[in-house]
Design a protein around this motif. Structure first.
Motif, PDB file in Angstrom:
ATOM      1  N   GLU A   1       0.823  -1.206   0.000  1.00  0.00           N
ATOM      2  CA  GLU A   1       0.000   0.000   0.000  1.00  0.00           C
ATOM      3  C   GLU A   1       0.862   1.264   0.000  1.00  0.00           C
ATOM      4  O   GLU A   1       0.632   2.190  -0.782  1.00  0.00           O
ATOM      5  CB  GLU A   1      -0.934  -0.022   1.223  1.00  0.00           C
ATOM      6  N   VAL A   2       1.869   1.278   0.881  1.00  0.00           N
ATOM      7  CA  VAL A   2       2.757   2.451   0.927  1.00  0.00           C
ATOM      8  C   VAL A   2       3.546   2.581  -0.383  1.00  0.00           C
ATOM      9  O   VAL A   2       3.726   3.680  -0.913  1.00  0.00           O
ATOM     10  CB  VAL A   2       3.686   2.371   2.161  1.00  0.00           C
ATOM     11  N   LEU A   3       3.985   1.453  -0.936  1.00  0.00           N
ATOM     12  CA  LEU A   3       4.676   1.493  -2.226  1.00  0.00           C
ATOM     13  C   LEU A   3       3.782   2.088  -3.314  1.00  0.00           C
ATOM     14  O   LEU A   3       4.219   2.912  -4.125  1.00  0.00           O
ATOM     15  CB  LEU A   3       5.117   0.083  -2.646  1.00  0.00           C
ATOM     16  N   ALA A   4       2.515   1.678  -3.291  1.00  0.00           N
ATOM     17  CA  ALA A   4       1.576   2.208  -4.280  1.00  0.00           C
ATOM     18  C   ALA A   4       1.454   3.724  -4.129  1.00  0.00           C
ATOM     19  O   ALA A   4       1.455   4.465  -5.118  1.00  0.00           O
ATOM     20  CB  ALA A   4       0.214   1.544  -4.129  1.00  0.00           C
ATOM     21  N   HIS A   5       1.381   4.192  -2.875  1.00  0.00           N
ATOM     22  CA  HIS A   5       1.293   5.642  -2.648  1.00  0.00           C
ATOM     23  C   HIS A   5       2.565   6.352  -3.103  1.00  0.00           C
ATOM     24  O   HIS A   5       2.513   7.426  -3.703  1.00  0.00           O
ATOM     25  CB  HIS A   5       1.046   5.932  -1.159  1.00  0.00           C
ATOM     26  N   ILE A   6       3.711   5.760  -2.794  1.00  0.00           N
ATOM     27  CA  ILE A   6       4.985   6.395  -3.168  1.00  0.00           C
ATOM     28  C   ILE A   6       5.098   6.497  -4.689  1.00  0.00           C
ATOM     29  O   ILE A   6       5.409   7.559  -5.239  1.00  0.00           O
ATOM     30  CB  ILE A   6       6.185   5.600  -2.604  1.00  0.00           C
ATOM     31  N   PHE A   7       4.817   5.395  -5.386  1.00  0.00           N
ATOM     32  CA  PHE A   7       5.016   5.387  -6.838  1.00  0.00           C
ATOM     33  C   PHE A   7       3.911   6.128  -7.585  1.00  0.00           C
ATOM     34  O   PHE A   7       4.046   6.393  -8.772  1.00  0.00           O
ATOM     35  CB  PHE A   7       5.190   3.949  -7.362  1.00  0.00           C
ATOM     36  N   GLN A   8       2.812   6.444  -6.885  1.00  0.00           N
ATOM     37  CA  GLN A   8       1.799   7.307  -7.511  1.00  0.00           C
ATOM     38  C   GLN A   8       1.922   8.738  -7.023  1.00  0.00           C
ATOM     39  O   GLN A   8       1.040   9.559  -7.249  1.00  0.00           O
ATOM     40  CB  GLN A   8       0.399   6.756  -7.226  1.00  0.00           C
ATOM     41  N   ARG A   9       2.992   9.043  -6.292  1.00  0.00           N
ATOM     42  CA  ARG A   9       3.298  10.390  -5.806  1.00  0.00           C
ATOM     43  C   ARG A   9       2.286  10.912  -4.793  1.00  0.00           C
ATOM     44  O   ARG A   9       2.126  12.129  -4.663  1.00  0.00           O
ATOM     45  CB  ARG A   9       3.456  11.377  -6.973  1.00  0.00           C
ATOM     46  N   LYS A  10       1.623  10.000  -4.056  1.00  0.00           N
ATOM     47  CA  LYS A  10       0.727  10.458  -2.991  1.00  0.00           C
ATOM     48  C   LYS A  10       1.548  10.696  -1.733  1.00  0.00           C
ATOM     49  O   LYS A  10       1.236  11.551  -0.924  1.00  0.00           O
ATOM     50  CB  LYS A  10      -0.359   9.409  -2.707  1.00  0.00           C
TER      51      LYS A  10
ATOM     52  N   ALA B   1      -5.314   0.829  -3.403  1.00  0.00           N
ATOM     53  CA  ALA B   1      -4.430   1.987  -3.485  1.00  0.00           C
ATOM     54  C   ALA B   1      -3.808   2.153  -4.874  1.00  0.00           C
ATOM     55  O   ALA B   1      -3.515   3.264  -5.307  1.00  0.00           O
ATOM     56  CB  ALA B   1      -3.314   1.858  -2.442  1.00  0.00           C
ATOM     57  N   TRP B   2      -3.599   1.054  -5.564  1.00  0.00           N
ATOM     58  CA  TRP B   2      -2.893   1.107  -6.848  1.00  0.00           C
ATOM     59  C   TRP B   2      -3.897   1.201  -7.991  1.00  0.00           C
ATOM     60  O   TRP B   2      -4.700   0.302  -8.198  1.00  0.00           O
ATOM     61  CB  TRP B   2      -2.033  -0.146  -7.020  1.00  0.00           C
ATOM     62  N   THR B   3      -3.847   2.285  -8.743  1.00  0.00           N
ATOM     63  CA  THR B   3      -4.875   2.498  -9.767  1.00  0.00           C
ATOM     64  C   THR B   3      -4.314   2.487 -11.185  1.00  0.00           C
ATOM     65  O   THR B   3      -5.012   2.790 -12.141  1.00  0.00           O
ATOM     66  CB  THR B   3      -5.573   3.853  -9.555  1.00  0.00           C
ATOM     67  N   LEU B   4      -3.021   2.155 -11.329  1.00  0.00           N
ATOM     68  CA  LEU B   4      -2.408   2.291 -12.658  1.00  0.00           C
ATOM     69  C   LEU B   4      -2.369   0.997 -13.461  1.00  0.00           C
ATOM     70  O   LEU B   4      -1.830   0.951 -14.556  1.00  0.00           O
ATOM     71  CB  LEU B   4      -0.989   2.868 -12.538  1.00  0.00           C
ATOM     72  N   GLY B   5      -2.931  -0.086 -12.891  1.00  0.00           N
ATOM     73  CA  GLY B   5      -3.032  -1.319 -13.666  1.00  0.00           C
ATOM     74  C   GLY B   5      -1.744  -2.112 -13.755  1.00  0.00           C
ATOM     75  O   GLY B   5      -0.747  -1.800 -13.107  1.00  0.00           O
ATOM     76  N   THR B   6      -1.785  -3.176 -14.558  1.00  0.00           N
ATOM     77  CA  THR B   6      -0.642  -4.063 -14.728  1.00  0.00           C
ATOM     78  C   THR B   6      -0.229  -4.065 -16.187  1.00  0.00           C
ATOM     79  O   THR B   6      -1.024  -4.438 -17.040  1.00  0.00           O
ATOM     80  CB  THR B   6      -1.022  -5.504 -14.328  1.00  0.00           C
ATOM     81  N   ASP B   7       0.987  -3.636 -16.469  1.00  0.00           N
ATOM     82  CA  ASP B   7       1.455  -3.676 -17.852  1.00  0.00           C
ATOM     83  C   ASP B   7       2.968  -3.463 -17.908  1.00  0.00           C
ATOM     84  O   ASP B   7       3.578  -3.114 -16.909  1.00  0.00           O
ATOM     85  CB  ASP B   7       0.759  -2.599 -18.703  1.00  0.00           C
ATOM     86  N   LYS B   8       3.522  -3.672 -19.088  1.00  0.00           N
ATOM     87  CA  LYS B   8       4.953  -3.422 -19.265  1.00  0.00           C
ATOM     88  C   LYS B   8       5.247  -1.940 -19.347  1.00  0.00           C
ATOM     89  O   LYS B   8       6.370  -1.489 -19.205  1.00  0.00           O
ATOM     90  CB  LYS B   8       5.440  -4.084 -20.557  1.00  0.00           C
ATOM     91  N   GLN B   9       4.203  -1.185 -19.624  1.00  0.00           N
ATOM     92  CA  GLN B   9       4.350   0.253 -19.859  1.00  0.00           C
ATOM     93  C   GLN B   9       3.114   0.875 -19.224  1.00  0.00           C
ATOM     94  O   GLN B   9       2.006   0.565 -19.625  1.00  0.00           O
ATOM     95  CB  GLN B   9       4.367   0.422 -21.380  1.00  0.00           C
ATOM     96  N   ILE B  10       3.270   1.684 -18.173  1.00  0.00           N
ATOM     97  CA  ILE B  10       2.063   2.222 -17.547  1.00  0.00           C
ATOM     98  C   ILE B  10       2.102   3.748 -17.483  1.00  0.00           C
ATOM     99  O   ILE B  10       3.134   4.362 -17.670  1.00  0.00           O
ATOM    100  CB  ILE B  10       1.812   1.612 -16.149  1.00  0.00           C
ATOM    101  N   SER B  11       0.937   4.330 -17.220  1.00  0.00           N
ATOM    102  CA  SER B  11       0.812   5.793 -17.255  1.00  0.00           C
ATOM    103  C   SER B  11       1.241   6.397 -15.927  1.00  0.00           C
ATOM    104  O   SER B  11       0.417   6.693 -15.071  1.00  0.00           O
ATOM    105  CB  SER B  11      -0.630   6.186 -17.528  1.00  0.00           C
ATOM    106  N   TRP B  12       2.508   6.617 -15.765  1.00  0.00           N
ATOM    107  CA  TRP B  12       3.039   7.148 -14.510  1.00  0.00           C
ATOM    108  C   TRP B  12       2.623   8.596 -14.324  1.00  0.00           C
ATOM    109  O   TRP B  12       2.354   9.301 -15.285  1.00  0.00           O
ATOM    110  CB  TRP B  12       4.569   7.073 -14.521  1.00  0.00           C
ATOM    111  N   PRO B  13       2.610   9.076 -13.061  1.00  0.00           N
ATOM    112  CA  PRO B  13       2.397  10.511 -12.820  1.00  0.00           C
ATOM    113  C   PRO B  13       3.495  11.315 -13.540  1.00  0.00           C
ATOM    114  O   PRO B  13       4.561  10.769 -13.825  1.00  0.00           O
ATOM    115  CB  PRO B  13       2.566  10.655 -11.304  1.00  0.00           C
ATOM    116  N   ASN B  14       3.218  12.597 -13.792  1.00  0.00           N
ATOM    117  CA  ASN B  14       4.149  13.305 -14.665  1.00  0.00           C
ATOM    118  C   ASN B  14       5.390  13.848 -13.979  1.00  0.00           C
ATOM    119  O   ASN B  14       6.199  14.501 -14.605  1.00  0.00           O
ATOM    120  CB  ASN B  14       3.427  14.402 -15.451  1.00  0.00           C
TER     121      ASN B  14
END
Lengths: 301, 363
Positions: free
Chosen positions: B146-155, B204-217
């Motif tokens: 959960e914390v990793l998801a927040h960190i990598f989504q810039r929350k 917490a993680w909303t960016l899905g599963t893929d080789k290429q995902i839509s990261w925050p800018n």
């Protein structure tokens, strides 16, 4: 007969240029057909470059390409012209030769070496020294928006590009200043002008068309440069005036993703190549017009 | 007369270049296919080309080198990325490939109707994606999905965030912004990491599963594993996900990640093999082993797959390919740990060997 064969060969060679341009254009158009069809004008004007959602708007990449090249021109163009003026007019003889030689040598260094140097030496220095100061003094402009920068971003890429184009600009400007007739400079000096005044009011105006040409060559290199930029820009497609932020250029996007790209995404990347092709063509044409106008104005043909 | 000669000269020149050009304007595909088949149709001193995952390249190169000494069969494993491997297999330029992620249903369908015919996804080794960080004075960092998801989504954007502190009692976390570094290119590592977050922190993680995902800018994107590990090493406060061997080489901090049983586990080959033993995979192996149960399982683990056509009878080098892969899942496994990969569990080895034995080859 020998003459005829020679003419034939040279004519063929000239024709070859035309054929290559046509083939390249045709390949780019064909390869990007899918993305042009799917995205329409959004491909050129859209801000979202989102691979996950298959939305390919190249505007942020066009912005990245322009912004880095513009920074490069500010950093490298000015420096290059100043170096050339110093070499031609003010440098003592013992300094002229080695510095000229080194300038030419700089132009021949492969860009990946600039990239490596940028990553190893420049980025840490920028992050710890220059960027915090820029933020403290000029942070209010919004251009240097965060106290903590990673050192990778638009400004860093533009900075290294600027250094890369210095030799191009300097070498061309030097040649242009050298062909200014000696009599004109001597005339100015004889009328009591200082060397700086002569440079400013006689030599540079005389050579301005050529100098602009050199700047445009530099700009051309900056626009298409890939390796060094990819290593330094942070590769995240963004449109932001905050120059510390990561960005991406047309060529860096192609370079980072082409190997892994499939079908639609590959078409989008080839489409970026098409945009880059158009962009360089338009810029070159505008530049040519500019040079011609300036030449006419300065009375030199 | 003179003018006709002139015309002749022009024509000769133009024709010369036309001939030269016609070579270039031909379909590139033909050339590529010819190259591929000629590579596999050289039985004298067999040399086979393969492409795919760069993650597994050091391991495969090492194992194939030893295999060459024993069998005389050379396998040029070129890397290039999992995606490049799959597309090479699909368009017939390479006879087999390797990938960090299993092929999708769509890709499986394309393969069946393409030059390769039906393809099998066979596990050949295991790897760990380390969550690597650069924080001076913090030797042990514990994070959960959960914390990793927040960190990598810039929350969560600062290391002194209470949510990080709650997992790391007794550790002094600095007041330092977090720099998130991710892969710029499509990557199996991104797939495995996002797969883990999707399964372990679905809310917490909303960016899905893929080789290429839509990261925050405002994340840093770098190319390839060495790019992200280098940028992380150079940036105080940075965090990234990268294959274990790269994180170790760069001397980065390795996060202990909370697994499905609530234990914090550091990325180690033993934890990866444990995860593989405890995870259940479908019969065709096309599944993931992230967030596997078991107290010692490292949760961000993955199989690396060899992608092989199930019918190689038309390929004169077919036997060489099968022998090479048998060697990889057999003796080759001993090399895994030394190179920061993890060996396959015994049960998987047996199953893969059976599948390899069933591949049709020319006698």
């Amino acid at each position: 007969m020998g003459d005829l064969v020679f003419r034939g060969i040279t004519f063929g060679a000239a024709l070859l240029v035309l054929i290559i341009v046509m083939l390249a254009l045709q390949q780019l158009l064909q390869g990007s057909g899918k993305v042009l069809q799917d995205q329409g004008s959004y491909f050129f004007t859209g801000r979202d470059w989102d691979i996950g959602e298959a939305r390919y708007g190249a505007l942020s990449l066009i912005w990245g390409t322009f912004a880095t090249s513009l920074i490069a021109l500010l950093v490298g163009g000015v420096t290059g012209v100043v170096i050339a003026a110093f070499l031609v007019e003010l440098a003592p003889k013992w300094l002229y030769k080695p510095v000229s030689f080194l300038v030419d040598l700089l132009a021949a260094i492969p860009s990946i070496i600039y990239g490596l140097w940028g990553v190893e030496q420049l980025v840490p220095w920028l992050r710890t020294q220059l960027y915090p100061q820029l933020y403290d003094t000029l942070g209010w402009t919004g251009l240097f928006g965060s106290p903590q920068s990673t050192g990778f971003g638009l400004l860093t890429a533009g900075f290294v590009l600027g250094i890369m184009i210095i030799p191009t600009v300097a070498a061309v400007t030097r040649e242009m200043l050298l062909v200014v007739p000696k009599s004109m400079r001597d005339g100015a000096l004889a009328m009591g002008a200082t060397r700086t005044e002569a440079l400013k009011s006689v030599q540079i105006p005389y050579a301005i068309g050529g100098i602009l040409g050199g700047l445009i060559l530099g700009l051309g290199r900056a626009l298409g440069e890939t390796m060094a930029v990819t290593m330094l820009i942070g590769n995240n497609a963004n449109i932001s005036l905050d120059l510390f932020k990561p960005a991406a250029t047309l060529s860096s996007m192609i370079a980072t993703n082409f190997g892994e790209a499939d079908a639609d995404f590959k078409a989008a990347l080839i489409g970026l190549g098409f945009i880059l092709f158009l962009l360089t063509m338009v810029i070159n044409m505008v530049a040519r017009m500019l040079v011609q106008r300036v030449r006419r104005k300065s009375g030199v043909s | 007369m003179k003018s006709s000669l002139k015309v002749l000269g022009f024509l000769a020149g133009a024709a010369l270049f036309a001939v030269g050009m016609s070579g270039c304007s031909g379909k590139p595909k033909e050339g590529a296919e010819a190259g591929g088949s000629s590579g596999s149709a050289a039985p004298a001193s067999t040399s086979i080309d393969a492409k795919g995952s760069t993650f597994v390249k050091p391991f495969l190169e090492n194992v194939f080198e030893e295999f060459k000494g024993k069998s005389g069969v050379t396998i040029n494993y070129q890397g290039g990325g999992s995606g490049a491997g799959i597309s090479g297999l699909l368009d017939g330029t390479v006879p087999f490939a390797a990938s960090d992620a299993p092929m999708s249903d769509e890709e499986m369908g394309k393969a069946t109707s393409g030059p390769s015919g039906a393809v099998m996804n066979l596990p050949i080794v295991l790897g760990a994606i380390a969550i690597a960080y650069n924080l001076e004075g913090v030797a042990d960092l514990k994070l959960d999905a959960e914390v990793l998801a927040h960190i990598f989504q810039r929350k969560i954007t600062n290391w002194n965030d209470p949510k990080i502190a709650a997992l790391n009692a007794g550790v002094t976390l600095p007041d330092l912004p977090i720099t998130v570094v991710v892969r710029a290119d499509g990557s199996g590592s991104t797939y495995v990491f996002s797969d883990f977050l999707s399964k372990a922190a679905p809310a917490a993680w909303t960016l899905g599963t893929d080789k290429q995902i839509s990261w925050p800018n405002d994340v840093q994107k770098q190319q390839k594993s060495d790019g992200v590990s280098k940028a992380t090493k150079d940036t105080p406060g940075a965090i990234t996900y990268v294959e274990l061997s790269f994180a170790k080489q760069a001397g980065l901090g390795l996060t202990s990640v909370k697994n499905a049983d609530g234990q914090f586990v550091k990325p180690e080959p033993s934890g990866v093999t444990a995860a593989a033993e405890n995870a259940s995979l479908p019969e065709d192996f096309r599944g993931s082993i992230v967030n596997a149960p078991g107290a010692t399982s490292y949760p961000v683990s993955s199989y690396v797959f060899a992608l092989v056509p199930s019918d190689l009878s038309k390929n004169t080098a077919g036997k060489g390919i099968v022998d090479a892969l048998k060697f990889v899942v057999g003796e080759g496994q001993a090399k895994a740990e030394g190179l920061d990969y993890a060996p396959l569990p015994e049960s998987t080895k047996t199953k893969v060997s059976e599948k390899l034995a069933a591949i049709k080859v020319a006698s």
